[in-house]
Design a protein around this motif. Structure first.
Motif, PDB file in Angstrom:
ATOM      1  N   SER A 142       0.413   4.403   9.209  1.00 36.59           N
ATOM      2  CA  SER A 142      -0.219   5.635   8.727  1.00 36.59           C
ATOM      3  C   SER A 142       0.774   6.390   7.856  1.00 36.59           C
ATOM      4  O   SER A 142       1.991   6.173   7.943  1.00 36.59           O
ATOM      5  CB  SER A 142      -0.617   6.529   9.903  1.00 36.59           C
ATOM      6  N   GLY A 143       0.261   7.309   7.054  1.00 35.97           N
ATOM      7  CA  GLY A 143       1.139   8.235   6.361  1.00 35.97           C
ATOM      8  C   GLY A 143       1.693   9.252   7.345  1.00 35.97           C
ATOM      9  O   GLY A 143       1.248   9.347   8.500  1.00 35.97           O
ATOM     10  N   LEU A 193       3.722   8.408   2.249  1.00 41.51           N
ATOM     11  CA  LEU A 193       2.748   7.377   2.580  1.00 41.51           C
ATOM     12  C   LEU A 193       3.369   5.985   2.554  1.00 41.51           C
ATOM     13  O   LEU A 193       4.378   5.761   1.877  1.00 41.51           O
ATOM     14  CB  LEU A 193       1.593   7.430   1.569  1.00 41.51           C
ATOM     15  N   PRO A 194       2.758   5.036   3.276  1.00 43.98           N
ATOM     16  CA  PRO A 194       3.280   3.673   3.291  1.00 43.98           C
ATOM     17  C   PRO A 194       3.040   2.942   1.964  1.00 43.98           C
ATOM     18  O   PRO A 194       1.950   3.004   1.404  1.00 43.98           O
ATOM     19  CB  PRO A 194       2.498   3.001   4.430  1.00 43.98           C
ATOM     20  N   PRO A 226      -3.112  -0.319  -1.064  1.00 42.02           N
ATOM     21  CA  PRO A 226      -2.375   0.644  -1.901  1.00 42.02           C
ATOM     22  C   PRO A 226      -1.884   1.862  -1.131  1.00 42.02           C
ATOM     23  O   PRO A 226      -2.490   2.281  -0.142  1.00 42.02           O
ATOM     24  CB  PRO A 226      -3.419   1.055  -2.946  1.00 42.02           C
ATOM     25  N   GLU A 227      -0.801   2.414  -1.621  1.00 38.11           N
ATOM     26  CA  GLU A 227      -0.305   3.699  -1.105  1.00 38.11           C
ATOM     27  C   GLU A 227      -1.322   4.796  -1.422  1.00 38.11           C
ATOM     28  O   GLU A 227      -1.761   5.535  -0.542  1.00 38.11           O
ATOM     29  CB  GLU A 227       1.044   4.021  -1.760  1.00 38.11           C
ATOM     30  N   HIS A 228      -1.685   4.920  -2.687  1.00 39.11           N
ATOM     31  CA  HIS A 228      -2.700   5.869  -3.146  1.00 39.11           C
ATOM     32  C   HIS A 228      -3.899   5.078  -3.684  1.00 39.11           C
ATOM     33  O   HIS A 228      -3.716   4.123  -4.436  1.00 39.11           O
ATOM     34  CB  HIS A 228      -2.173   6.752  -4.278  1.00 39.11           C
ATOM     35  N   PHE A 229      -5.090   5.498  -3.318  1.00 40.53           N
ATOM     36  CA  PHE A 229      -6.296   4.818  -3.771  1.00 40.53           C
ATOM     37  C   PHE A 229      -7.284   5.848  -4.308  1.00 40.53           C
ATOM     38  O   PHE A 229      -7.745   6.716  -3.576  1.00 40.53           O
ATOM     39  CB  PHE A 229      -6.923   4.035  -2.615  1.00 40.53           C
TER      40      PHE A 229
END
Length: 428
Positions: free
Chosen positions: A375-376, A365-366, A321-324
């Motif tokens: 990496s972001g 972010l990726p 995920p991009e955000h977790f």
């Protein structure tokens, strides 16, 4: 949100598929725009701005007076909030600065590494359905710290031919050197080729829709670097019954409102908890101004019930995920073992929106599973690592014979000669 219970591992890829178009479906459009802009420059950009943004611009470059006027319209309270975020982002990215790496690898051979700024960078700031002035902070602050000479910002104009006041204020605050009213594919093409109004840059940063993402990837074919493939936003929440369903639902919706092609996923070990979260999502959704857009995203989203934390971790790493967000009774298990995520948010009181705005970490972010390899954005994104070496007479005598043997073994005689000539001169 669609509820899925204990899916088999062989079905994970299908279940976790992003709701995005394939590159092939939009690549032809992007190629056409690139070709036209490469040939005709600003005239074509003007036509595309009228076609896609519905506004005809005589001059796309934002003037100092426009920036001053726009800045006056931004409230004092918002300016204070922006400066607070700027300060935290600055602190976090300044802490990423590294010292010169210097080493004598052997007697007479010195090697060192230094960071140098990328001289010309382009920042793409989406306007569209939400003017993302927070992204200006995330990109311009580290660019300034890195020492980039030219920081060019492109953002689509609204129906009045203007860029949002907050974007202009933030850009000026963070040291952007040029602001241009252009968005979408045409902005990326302009930064790639350069036109009379848009400088050609060495690297392009910033998120965008699927068309912008493909345009950035196409830019690399013309010698321009990009930060990463960053497309529609996504969030995965890992939560169990110890978490607050209302908090989890609010986090899911905070990403869903980014756009219809966003995706949010809940992974949990409790079907009951998943049902509670879904009830909260339905309830909170009714109060959102961007309800229709968030609803589309929720329709693309899923609640996945798994048997244990180990299975959950494997599934999350598969998704990347991009955000977790992790909100469980054992957050440390996930924090210590997660392998693929753009940015991690830990505990009940760490909403993803904190990272989007003001905690200090970068929100560029990726997406689309690229966190498995990318990496972001960080300070290093705006710098190059340059290596140096200096060899003395004693050093070339020490290292030279090894170089000669290796070059000869590879069949590269000129490489060997470059050393042999020097060694013979030192023997005479």
């Amino acid at each position: 949100m669609k509820l899925i219970e204990n899916p088999k591992k062989k079905d994970w890829a299908t279940i976790l598929k992003r709701p995005t178009q394939t590159v092939e479906e939009i690549e032809s459009i992007v190629n056409e725009v690139f070709t036209n802009i490469k040939t005709n420059g600003d005239n074509t950009i003007k036509d595309y701005t009228f076609k896609f943004d519905g506004v005809e611009l005589e001059n796309s470059i934002v003037s100092d007076q426009e920036i001053k006027t726009a800045s006056k319209r931004v409230s004092k309270a918002l300016k204070k909030a922006i400066k607070l975020a700027q300060n935290n982002i600055k602190k976090f990215h300044e802490a990423q600065q590294t010292e010169q790496v210097f080493l004598k690898t052997m007697r007479g051979v010195k090697c060192w590494q230094e960071k140098r700024p990328i001289q010309k960078v382009g920042l793409y700031i989406p306007g569209g359905t939400a003017p993302l002035f927070s992204t200006v902070l995330m990109l311009a602050v580290p660019a300034k710290i890195a020492g980039c000479n030219e920081v060019v910002l492109c953002s689509p104009p609204n129906s009045e031919g203007k860029i949002a006041d907050e974007i202009l204020y933030t850009a000026k605050l963070c040291g952007v050197t040029k602001i241009i009213k252009v968005g979408g594919i045409q902005a990326i093409a302009g930064l790639t080729f350069g036109t009379d109004s848009i400088p050609r840059v060495y690297k392009i940063f910033g998120p965008g829709n699927q068309y912008v993402t493909v345009a950035k990837q196409l830019a690399t074919k013309y010698g321009v670097a990009i930060d990463m493939p960053a497309g529609p936003s996504e969030l995965l929440v890992m939560a169990d019954e110890s978490a607050n369903p209302a908090y989890v639902a609010s986090d899911l919706l905070s990403q869903a409102e980014h756009g219809s092609d966003s995706q949010v996923i809940l992974v949990t070990t409790s079907k009951k908890f998943a049902e509670q979260v879904n009830e909260e999502v339905i309830s909170q959704l009714e109060e959102l101004p961007r309800k229709e857009m968030a609803s589309d995203a929720i329709n693309n989203s899923k609640s996945i019930v798994v048997k244990d934390f180990k299975t959950a971790l494997d599934l999350i790493d598969e998704y990347g995920p991009e955000h977790f967000i992790v909100a469980t009774n054992d957050n440390d298990f996930f924090v210590k073992n997660i392998g693929n995520a753009g940015s991690v948010f830990i505990g009940d009181y760490t909403p993803e929106s904190a990272g989007d705005y003001a905690s200090g970490t970068n929100h560029t972010l990726p997406t689309n599973g690229f966190s498995k390899a990318y990496s972001g954005v960080n300070l290093d994104s705006f710098q190059k690592s340059m290596t140096f070496q200096k060899i003395s007479q004693k050093g070339i005598k020490n290292i030279g014979p090894a170089i000669e043997l290796m070059a000869e073994a590879e069949g590269l005689q000129a490489h060997k000669n470059a050393v042999t000539l020097r060694l013979k001169d030192l023997e005479s």
